[in-house]
Design a protein around this motif. Structure first.
Motif, PDB file in Angstrom:
ATOM      1  N   LEU A 202      40.303  43.240  11.446  1.00 62.07           N
ATOM      2  CA  LEU A 202      40.920  43.096  12.703  1.00 62.07           C
ATOM      3  C   LEU A 202      41.330  41.661  12.935  1.00 62.07           C
ATOM      4  O   LEU A 202      42.302  41.314  13.304  1.00 62.07           O
ATOM      5  CB  LEU A 202      40.233  43.670  13.813  1.00 62.07           C
ATOM      6  N   ALA A 203      40.209  40.439  12.648  1.00 58.30           N
ATOM      7  CA  ALA A 203      40.526  39.424  12.961  1.00 58.30           C
ATOM      8  C   ALA A 203      41.534  38.781  11.833  1.00 58.30           C
ATOM      9  O   ALA A 203      42.433  38.142  12.314  1.00 58.30           O
ATOM     10  CB  ALA A 203      39.171  38.704  12.568  1.00 58.30           C
ATOM     11  N   LEU A 204      41.611  39.145  10.461  1.00 55.52           N
ATOM     12  CA  LEU A 204      42.394  38.887   9.622  1.00 55.52           C
ATOM     13  C   LEU A 204      43.734  39.180  10.183  1.00 55.52           C
ATOM     14  O   LEU A 204      44.739  38.450  10.028  1.00 55.52           O
ATOM     15  CB  LEU A 204      41.994  39.455   8.418  1.00 55.52           C
ATOM     16  N   TRP A 205      44.013  40.602  10.756  1.00 50.86           N
ATOM     17  CA  TRP A 205      45.129  40.956  11.324  1.00 50.86           C
ATOM     18  C   TRP A 205      45.889  40.071  12.638  1.00 50.86           C
ATOM     19  O   TRP A 205      46.885  39.771  12.535  1.00 50.86           O
ATOM     20  CB  TRP A 205      45.196  42.372  11.670  1.00 50.86           C
TER      21      TRP A 205
ATOM     22  N   ALA B 263      49.957  36.656  14.356  1.00 52.07           N
ATOM     23  CA  ALA B 263      50.231  35.309  14.764  1.00 52.07           C
ATOM     24  C   ALA B 263      51.406  34.526  13.847  1.00 52.07           C
ATOM     25  O   ALA B 263      52.370  34.080  14.512  1.00 52.07           O
ATOM     26  CB  ALA B 263      48.906  34.592  15.343  1.00 52.07           C
ATOM     27  N   LEU B 264      50.919  34.324  12.459  1.00 46.12           N
ATOM     28  CA  LEU B 264      51.740  33.848  11.636  1.00 46.12           C
ATOM     29  C   LEU B 264      53.089  34.325  11.593  1.00 46.12           C
ATOM     30  O   LEU B 264      54.096  33.673  11.649  1.00 46.12           O
ATOM     31  CB  LEU B 264      51.107  33.698  10.350  1.00 46.12           C
ATOM     32  N   THR B 265      53.249  35.733  11.626  1.00 47.16           N
ATOM     33  CA  THR B 265      54.529  36.391  11.592  1.00 47.16           C
ATOM     34  C   THR B 265      55.198  36.013  12.670  1.00 47.16           C
ATOM     35  O   THR B 265      56.558  35.804  12.760  1.00 47.16           O
ATOM     36  CB  THR B 265      54.257  37.868  11.409  1.00 47.16           C
TER      37      THR B 265
ATOM     38  N   PHE C 172      54.319  22.976  18.315  1.00 46.73           N
ATOM     39  CA  PHE C 172      54.450  24.399  17.576  1.00 46.73           C
ATOM     40  C   PHE C 172      53.767  24.296  16.186  1.00 46.73           C
ATOM     41  O   PHE C 172      53.469  25.165  15.558  1.00 46.73           O
ATOM     42  CB  PHE C 172      55.954  24.392  17.299  1.00 46.73           C
ATOM     43  N   ILE C 173      53.400  22.991  15.680  1.00 47.16           N
ATOM     44  CA  ILE C 173      52.868  22.754  14.297  1.00 47.16           C
ATOM     45  C   ILE C 173      51.474  23.304  14.184  1.00 47.16           C
ATOM     46  O   ILE C 173      51.054  23.907  13.444  1.00 47.16           O
ATOM     47  CB  ILE C 173      52.870  21.537  13.835  1.00 47.16           C
TER      48      ILE C 173
ATOM     49  N   ALA D 282      47.044  29.493  12.042  1.00 44.75           N
ATOM     50  CA  ALA D 282      47.282  30.847  11.689  1.00 44.75           C
ATOM     51  C   ALA D 282      47.403  30.998  10.154  1.00 44.75           C
ATOM     52  O   ALA D 282      46.665  31.632   9.335  1.00 44.75           O
ATOM     53  CB  ALA D 282      48.391  31.579  12.124  1.00 44.75           C
ATOM     54  N   SER D 283      48.217  29.921   9.260  1.00 42.40           N
ATOM     55  CA  SER D 283      48.322  30.106   7.923  1.00 42.40           C
ATOM     56  C   SER D 283      46.866  29.692   7.174  1.00 42.40           C
ATOM     57  O   SER D 283      46.688  30.420   6.131  1.00 42.40           O
ATOM     58  CB  SER D 283      49.438  29.275   7.360  1.00 42.40           C
ATOM     59  N   SER D 284      46.311  28.706   7.688  1.00 42.86           N
ATOM     60  CA  SER D 284      45.077  28.335   6.939  1.00 42.86           C
ATOM     61  C   SER D 284      43.812  29.223   7.264  1.00 42.86           C
ATOM     62  O   SER D 284      43.262  29.810   6.452  1.00 42.86           O
ATOM     63  CB  SER D 284      44.610  26.880   7.358  1.00 42.86           C
ATOM     64  N   SER D 285      44.002  29.949   8.336  1.00 44.60           N
ATOM     65  CA  SER D 285      42.851  30.730   8.690  1.00 44.60           C
ATOM     66  C   SER D 285      43.119  32.177   7.905  1.00 44.60           C
ATOM     67  O   SER D 285      42.292  32.841   7.231  1.00 44.60           O
ATOM     68  CB  SER D 285      42.890  31.169  10.036  1.00 44.60           C
TER      69      SER D 285
END
Length: 112
Positions: free
Chosen positions: A62-65, A70-72, A89-90, A96-99
């Motif tokens: 769920l956390a991964l999702w 968020a990234l999407t 915004f960065i 999101a991407s690194s996590s």
């Protein structure tokens, strides 16, 4: 924890949401600020729950999702032209991407 604080900031001032997406060029309504704050707080609750139950596959996924969604969302706002790769915004893009990448690569280590 940062997500929870961002939620509070979004509730207090729609200017925060406006700065995040349009660099302040398009004012955010109080409603859109609260919707963003609620969405962010829900993500924070899920992530905190997963942090305390890191070996639980359901909590972990769920956390991964939350990071994937968020990234999407943030990439979508770039595509739709509501955001640019500068300013506030960065940070959410990086988080999101690194996590998401970290959680995907470390899934087996935590759930083995």
């Amino acid at each position: 924890m940062v997500s929870a604080l961002n939620s509070l900031q979004a509730y207090i001032s729609p200017a925060y949401t406006s700065q995040l997406y349009s660099n302040g060029q398009v004012p955010a309504s109080p409603l859109s600020g609260r919707v963003f704050g609620t969405w962010t707080f829900l993500s924070a609750v899920i992530r905190m729950t997963a942090a305390y139950n890191i070996t639980n596959p359901v909590a972990y996924d769920l956390a991964l999702w939350t990071y994937g969604i968020a990234l999407t969302h943030f990439v979508g706002e770039l595509v739709f032209g509501n955001a640019t790769l500068k300013g506030r915004f960065i940070s959410p893009l990086i988080v999101a991407s690194s996590s998401l990448a970290w959680m995907l690569t470390q899934r087996e280590a935590y759930l083995a």
